[in-house]
Design a protein around this motif. Sequence first.
Motif, PDB file in Angstrom:
ATOM      1  N   ILE A 141      -4.076   5.788  10.503  1.00  0.00           N
ATOM      2  CA  ILE A 141      -4.046   6.146   8.982  1.00  0.00           C
ATOM      3  C   ILE A 141      -2.234   6.632   9.355  1.00  0.00           C
ATOM      4  CG2 ILE A 141      -6.433   6.841   8.594  1.00  0.00           C
ATOM      5  CD1 ILE A 141      -5.723   9.361   9.155  1.00  0.00           C
ATOM      6  N   VAL A 142      -1.741   6.505   7.603  1.00  0.00           N
ATOM      7  CA  VAL A 142      -0.797   7.418   7.444  1.00  0.00           C
ATOM      8  C   VAL A 142      -1.189   8.274   6.164  1.00  0.00           C
ATOM      9  CG1 VAL A 142       1.109   7.006   5.727  1.00  0.00           C
ATOM     10  CG2 VAL A 142       0.937   5.566   7.679  1.00  0.00           C
ATOM     11  N   MET A 143      -1.121   9.184   6.232  1.00  0.00           N
ATOM     12  CA  MET A 143      -1.535  10.526   5.359  1.00  0.00           C
ATOM     13  C   MET A 143      -0.267  11.845   4.840  1.00  0.00           C
ATOM     14  SD  MET A 143      -3.964  13.375   7.414  1.00  0.00           S
ATOM     15  CE  MET A 143      -3.363  13.960   7.936  1.00  0.00           C
ATOM     16  N   MET A 144      -0.557  12.327   3.781  1.00  0.00           N
ATOM     17  CA  MET A 144       0.236  13.425   3.414  1.00  0.00           C
ATOM     18  C   MET A 144      -0.113  14.416   4.529  1.00  0.00           C
ATOM     19  SD  MET A 144       2.212  14.482   1.544  1.00  0.00           S
ATOM     20  CE  MET A 144       2.314  12.847  -0.408  1.00  0.00           C
TER      21      MET A 144
ATOM     22  N   VAL B 298       2.354  11.033   7.425  1.00  0.00           N
ATOM     23  CA  VAL B 298       2.618  11.311   8.762  1.00  0.00           C
ATOM     24  C   VAL B 298       1.548  10.332   9.190  1.00  0.00           C
ATOM     25  CG1 VAL B 298       0.243  12.780   8.898  1.00  0.00           C
ATOM     26  CG2 VAL B 298       1.826  12.429  11.006  1.00  0.00           C
ATOM     27  N   GLY B 299       2.295   9.328  10.310  1.00  0.00           N
ATOM     28  CA  GLY B 299       1.050   7.935  10.834  1.00  0.00           C
ATOM     29  C   GLY B 299       0.832   8.790  11.882  1.00  0.00           C
TER      30      GLY B 299
ATOM     31  N   ALA C 264       1.121  -1.321  -0.262  1.00  0.00           N
ATOM     32  CA  ALA C 264       0.137  -0.198  -0.107  1.00  0.00           C
ATOM     33  C   ALA C 264       0.660   1.410   0.104  1.00  0.00           C
ATOM     34  CB  ALA C 264      -0.742   0.393   1.309  1.00  0.00           C
ATOM     35  N   ALA C 265       1.647   1.132   0.531  1.00  0.00           N
ATOM     36  CA  ALA C 265       2.949   2.252   0.912  1.00  0.00           C
ATOM     37  C   ALA C 265       3.280   2.512  -0.226  1.00  0.00           C
ATOM     38  CB  ALA C 265       3.774   2.060   1.655  1.00  0.00           C
TER      39      ALA C 265
ATOM     40  N   VAL D 170       5.828   3.213   9.103  1.00  0.00           N
ATOM     41  CA  VAL D 170       5.511   3.052   7.987  1.00  0.00           C
ATOM     42  C   VAL D 170       5.807   4.937   7.101  1.00  0.00           C
ATOM     43  CG1 VAL D 170       4.085   3.279   6.192  1.00  0.00           C
ATOM     44  CG2 VAL D 170       4.625   1.030   7.451  1.00  0.00           C
ATOM     45  N   ALA D 171       5.419   5.482   8.246  1.00  0.00           N
ATOM     46  CA  ALA D 171       5.397   6.852   7.307  1.00  0.00           C
ATOM     47  C   ALA D 171       6.422   7.482   8.333  1.00  0.00           C
ATOM     48  CB  ALA D 171       3.955   7.971   8.574  1.00  0.00           C
TER      49      ALA D 171
END
Length: 185
Positions: free
Chosen positions: A180-183, A90-91, A24-25, A78-79
């Motif tokens: 989550i991981v997001m921008m 950012v996680g 996914a990353a 992951v982030a």
Amino acid sequence: RREHYITKLPGHKQYFPLGCEAAAAVDWALFFGIPINEYEFQVKLQQSDNPDFGFVGGLQGPWGQVPPYSYGVHAVPVAALLHEYGIPAVGLRGATLDLIKEQLSKDQPVIAWVIGNMVAGVPYEYTDKQGNKVIVAAYEHVVILTGYNEDSIRYMNNGRFYEIPEEIFLNSWGVLGNMIVMMDN
């Protein structure tokens, strides 16, 4: 906005049995124009007996276990690794559906930690060797959220798109604490 869909997300089937986070990353990173080798990303992930700090166990382990057995990794490591590739990721734990919808409406997909293919699950408190507690769950999995409308969420899992009722997403996503991981923007 009542609905928004991101359509140009690259996707593929994960390479390793327990490599959903890396798969996914790299799809997520490619959406933002950064190509990353999935194998390289996977082996660069920190190893740990606590998924908040690194990847737990082996990549070929059976799916559905909890630490200390082969499990996977949570959002923050992951982030952190995405940062090493120059992506301001950012996680977060404790994210909200409003935050997700805000990101999606800006054409920014979000990686979400869920159970299986959006099923219910049972949170379990695990204590690592250092005495840190972490919430884990069997069949931990990640998907990329790509859209929403008034009552459903669209996501990509292993390169395929699905749409499910919002309440089913919230139930599955809530098991691991709305991670989550997001921008970072």
